[in-house]
Design a protein around this motif. Structure first.
Motif, PDB file in Angstrom:
ATOM      1  N   ARG A  62       0.828  -1.206   0.000  1.00 54.35           N
ATOM      2  CA  ARG A  62       0.000   0.000   0.000  1.00 54.35           C
ATOM      3  C   ARG A  62       0.863   1.257   0.000  1.00 54.35           C
ATOM      4  O   ARG A  62       0.563   2.232  -0.695  1.00 54.35           O
ATOM      5  CB  ARG A  62      -0.936  -0.010   1.213  1.00 54.35           C
ATOM      6  CG  ARG A  62      -2.141  -0.944   1.044  1.00 54.35           C
ATOM      7  CD  ARG A  62      -3.154  -0.744   2.169  1.00 54.35           C
ATOM      8  NE  ARG A  62      -2.668  -1.307   3.421  1.00 54.35           N
ATOM      9  CZ  ARG A  62      -2.858  -2.565   3.783  1.00 54.35           C
ATOM     10  NH1 ARG A  62      -3.519  -3.397   2.991  1.00 54.35           N
ATOM     11  NH2 ARG A  62      -2.410  -3.015   4.952  1.00 54.35           N
ATOM     12  N   SER A  63       1.957   1.212   0.790  1.00 54.61           N
ATOM     13  CA  SER A  63       2.881   2.351   0.789  1.00 54.61           C
ATOM     14  C   SER A  63       3.519   2.536  -0.575  1.00 54.61           C
ATOM     15  O   SER A  63       3.694   3.668  -1.053  1.00 54.61           O
ATOM     16  CB  SER A  63       3.974   2.135   1.849  1.00 54.61           C
ATOM     17  OG  SER A  63       3.426   2.100   3.149  1.00 54.61           O
TER      18      SER A  63
ATOM     19  N   GLY B 264       2.187   6.565  -6.840  1.00 51.48           N
ATOM     20  CA  GLY B 264       1.282   7.640  -7.228  1.00 51.48           C
ATOM     21  C   GLY B 264       1.958   8.995  -7.141  1.00 51.48           C
ATOM     22  O   GLY B 264       1.804   9.844  -8.034  1.00 51.48           O
ATOM     23  N   ARG B 265       2.723   9.196  -6.065  1.00 52.64           N
ATOM     24  CA  ARG B 265       3.463  10.454  -5.926  1.00 52.64           C
ATOM     25  C   ARG B 265       4.540  10.573  -6.987  1.00 52.64           C
ATOM     26  O   ARG B 265       4.798  11.671  -7.507  1.00 52.64           O
ATOM     27  CB  ARG B 265       4.073  10.530  -4.529  1.00 52.64           C
ATOM     28  CG  ARG B 265       3.043  10.741  -3.423  1.00 52.64           C
ATOM     29  CD  ARG B 265       3.628  10.470  -2.056  1.00 52.64           C
ATOM     30  NE  ARG B 265       4.841  11.231  -1.810  1.00 52.64           N
ATOM     31  CZ  ARG B 265       5.695  10.987  -0.825  1.00 52.64           C
ATOM     32  NH1 ARG B 265       5.446   9.971   0.006  1.00 52.64           N
ATOM     33  NH2 ARG B 265       6.777  11.721  -0.663  1.00 52.64           N
TER      34      ARG B 265
ATOM     35  N   ARG C 187       2.216   1.670  -3.447  1.00 51.92           N
ATOM     36  CA  ARG C 187       1.222   2.236  -4.370  1.00 51.92           C
ATOM     37  C   ARG C 187       1.107   3.746  -4.176  1.00 51.92           C
ATOM     38  O   ARG C 187       1.011   4.507  -5.152  1.00 51.92           O
ATOM     39  CB  ARG C 187      -0.144   1.579  -4.151  1.00 51.92           C
ATOM     40  CG  ARG C 187      -0.256   0.187  -4.751  1.00 51.92           C
ATOM     41  CD  ARG C 187      -1.714  -0.230  -4.908  1.00 51.92           C
ATOM     42  NE  ARG C 187      -2.401  -0.294  -3.635  1.00 51.92           N
ATOM     43  CZ  ARG C 187      -2.467  -1.381  -2.877  1.00 51.92           C
ATOM     44  NH1 ARG C 187      -1.869  -2.499  -3.273  1.00 51.92           N
ATOM     45  NH2 ARG C 187      -3.123  -1.373  -1.726  1.00 51.92           N
ATOM     46  N   GLU C 188       1.146   4.166  -2.892  1.00 56.43           N
ATOM     47  CA  GLU C 188       1.073   5.597  -2.617  1.00 56.43           C
ATOM     48  C   GLU C 188       2.307   6.318  -3.153  1.00 56.43           C
ATOM     49  O   GLU C 188       2.205   7.402  -3.744  1.00 56.43           O
ATOM     50  CB  GLU C 188       0.940   5.796  -1.103  1.00 56.43           C
ATOM     51  CG  GLU C 188       0.633   7.229  -0.684  1.00 56.43           C
ATOM     52  CD  GLU C 188       1.876   8.046  -0.396  1.00 56.43           C
ATOM     53  OE1 GLU C 188       1.819   9.281  -0.490  1.00 56.43           O
ATOM     54  OE2 GLU C 188       2.907   7.431  -0.080  1.00 56.43           O
TER      55      GLU C 188
END
Length: 640
Positions: free
Chosen positions: A458-459, A465-466, A461-462
């Protein structure tokens, strides 16, 4: 009467109109200079003038003049003559030292030959773009203790400044850099400090290998210099730096994730299956707990072991032995008490009569006295025996009671011990329960790792995204461009066309990873690629022309306004040398750019008509070197 500002202005204007043309030019030049903002090298000197001749650079109002480090090889026929050991490149290293380069543990000449330069103290004066000067004083013996002073006017000799007049006295290297960074105030490179890009403008022979990745960054990654170059070009450097930072975080997270995945059993990677197995394991443990609680053992019975049984057996044996001894004693005492005096005098007399013997009367009398004494003695003895007998019987009663108690306990113990199957089942269930609990702990640990991997994903993916957002920002910045980048691109192409008669393209694009790529390409008149940029001389030329394009594009901004090119004319054709010299003079004509370069007499351009070497004006040669002994070197001492 106090003159008003407007009246003073009218008076000054009247004086200007009345002045001669020469005076007017001087006034205009002065006015033009007061508006000029530069960061340039003004002077470099030491406490030992006899060993190091002070260098007065053409800076500030004199920046229109060249700064030539001229080396003359006079002993051309001597094999020992060496124009490359006079100090041209060493001067760059010295300037870098005075710009507070860290030399401890390096191969810097002042560090390698510290004993030879131990007594040297150097001072360098820098013209500041917002007016005035900054003086840096640094010794070789204590290179991390630096003194700095800012002044409105040039300081003739910093060694005559009193200790309390320095702005910073014996400051640490870090503190000195901070102070000098504040003095220089190079807003164009913020948030980086002045040291980050200074090597771009102190080009040694080793710094012509790459156009953008100078020797300082040669061992580093792109993130060490690409954001900085993007900042200079007016692109979105924050997005560039942020993207590299995010990519570092992604690599760290991916590495951590791989470690966690390696700790997970391949059969336990499905979280749903793990949750189910954990639920089943917990239920089985709960059932086992109930079965364990169902065993009907008293607390004392659960603590029984072989030592307890053996102790009871030993005590019983001891009591039995004591009972036997007591019984024997009692029997003997009872027998002793029951036995009286068995001596019959009449029987004795009968024996004597039958034997026709006469029993003397004295004997009979003595015997009766003896019997009487014996009766008295026996009475006393029996009294003591009866007391002893009573005591033994009490003791026996106690032993019997204890024997009975221990016999009953032993019976219970034997009854429990004899239930071997029950104990074995209990122990087996306990062992099974321990295994189940260990398996549950293992499964829960696996689940924690699976959840950790999921959290990391999840980190990631974040972060991705950034990173994508930063990539988009970079792409937008590239598509929009910037006036600075456009100006540098145009100037660079003009300079390349003028010197090499080809087109020079400075290209900034995004690569497949979304990061910036910087490239220089050369095209012929038909637009085809050339291989000219592959030669060392052409490569050096393109580096120098790019530096000039950057400095020219940023000459009116808080940026560096000087460049030192070592051996820039080496390997050039004469036509290229002449064109390069003309271009340099044109670039510095505004007085906003200081150009320092080294050249040996053999590389001097020649006049196309007379074929005579082009000589530089006396005020353009700031340092002369030659191969005629120690006096001709930068440091007036034997070579090192």
């Amino acid at each position: 009467m106090i003159a008003t500002r407007s009246s003073l202005q009218r008076l000054a204007f009247s004086f200007f109109l009345a002045a001669s043309n020469t005076t007017r030019s001087t006034i205009l030049s002065s006015i033009e200079y007061t508006e000029r903002k530069v960061v340039q090298l003004n002077r470099l000197y030491s406490n030992l003038n006899s060993l190091f001749t002070p260098i007065h650079f053409n800076a500030a109002k004199d920046a229109r003049l060249l700064n030539v480090i001229f080396a003359e090889v006079r002993r051309k026929k001597s094999k020992k003559s060496d124009s490359h050991n006079l100090g041209k490149t060493t001067l760059i290293e010295l300037i870098d030292f005075m710009l507070l380069k860290e030399i401890t543990g390096s191969d810097h000449f002042l560090e390698k030959h510290k004993e030879r330069f131990h007594n040297f103290n150097f001072c360098m004066e820098i013209a500041l773009h917002d007016g005035g000067f900054a003086t840096v004083c640094r010794s070789v013996s204590q290179p991390t203790q630096i003194s700095l002073k800012r002044s409105v006017d040039s300081i003739e000799n910093c060694f005559q400044i009193a200790e309390d007049e320095w702005d910073h006295r014996d400051a640490t290297l870090s503190a000195a850099r901070d102070a000098l960074n504040a003095y220089l105030n190079l807003k164009m490179v913020a948030p980086w400090d002045y040291r980050t890009g200074v090597s771009y403008f102190l080009r040694t022979q080793a710094d012509y290998t790459e156009y953008f990745q100078i020797q300082k960054f040669m061992q580093g990654k792109d993130r060490a210099w690409k954001p900085y170059l993007a900042r200079i070009l007016g692109l979105n450097y924050e997005a560039v730096a942020h993207k590299y930072q995010i990519e570092d975080e992604i690599l760290d997270k991916q590495s951590e994730q791989q470690k966690k995945i390696a700790e997970i059993d391949p059969d336990n990677q499905d979280r749903g299956e793990l949750v189910t197995r954990i639920a089943i394991a917990r239920d089985e443990i709960s059932e086992a707990e109930q079965r364990l609680d169902g065993f009907d053992f008293h607390e004392a019975e659960l603590e029984i072991n072989k030592r307890v049984v053996d102790a009871v057996e030993a005590r019983l044996s001891e009591i039995s032995e004591n009972l036997y001894d007591v019984d024997v004693d009692i029997a003997q005492l009872e027998k002793s008490i029951s036995v009286g005096i068995k001596f019959d005098i009449k029987r004795i007399e009968q024996i004597f009569t039958e034997s026709e013997l006469l029993l003397p009367a004295s004997v009979t009398r003595s015997y009766e006295e003896l019997v009487d004494f014996n009766r008295k003695l026996t009475k006393e003895r029996n009294k003591e025996l009866r007391a002893r007998l009573t005591k033994l019987r009490d003791e026996r009663d106690g032993l019997v009671i204890e024997h009975k108690r221990l016999s009953d306990e032993r019976q219970k113990l034997f009854a429990i011990v004899q239930q071997a199957d029950t104990f074995r089942k209990y122990k087996a269930l306990q062992k099974q329960q321990s295994l189940k609990q260990a398996n549950l702990a293992y499964l829960e640990g696996q689940l924690a790792r699976v959840d950790n991997v999921a959290d990391l994903e999840r980190s990631l993916r974040e972060l991705r995204g950034r990173r994508d957002a930063a990539t988009t920002a970079i792409e937008i910045s590239l598509s929009r461009g910037s006036p600075i980048k456009q100006n540098i691109t145009i100037l660079f192409n003009r300079y390349v066309a003028r010197i090499l008669d080809i087109n020079g393209e400075f290209i900034v694009t995004g690569n497949s990873s979304g990061n910036l790529e910087f490239a220089i390409r050369t095209k012929d008149v038909t637009g085809g690629d050339t291989s000219q940029d592959r030669g060392h001389s052409y490569h050096r030329t393109l580096c120098a022309l790019f530096d000039l394009a950057v400095l020219k594009a940023l000459e009116d901004t808080p940026f560096y306004h000087f460049v030192y090119h070592d051996g820039i004319f080496e390997g050039f054709s004469n036509g290229m040398k002449l064109r390069m010299l003309d271009l340099i003079r044109e670039v510095i004509g505004s007085g906003k750019i200081q150009y320092i370069f080294s050249i040996i007499d053999a590389d001097l351009p020649r006049d196309e008509d007379t074929e005579q070497p082009v000589k530089f004006a006396t005020d353009e040669i700031v340092l002369e070197l030659n191969d005629q002994g120690d006096s001709g070197r930068l440091f007036k001492m034997p070579p090192f």
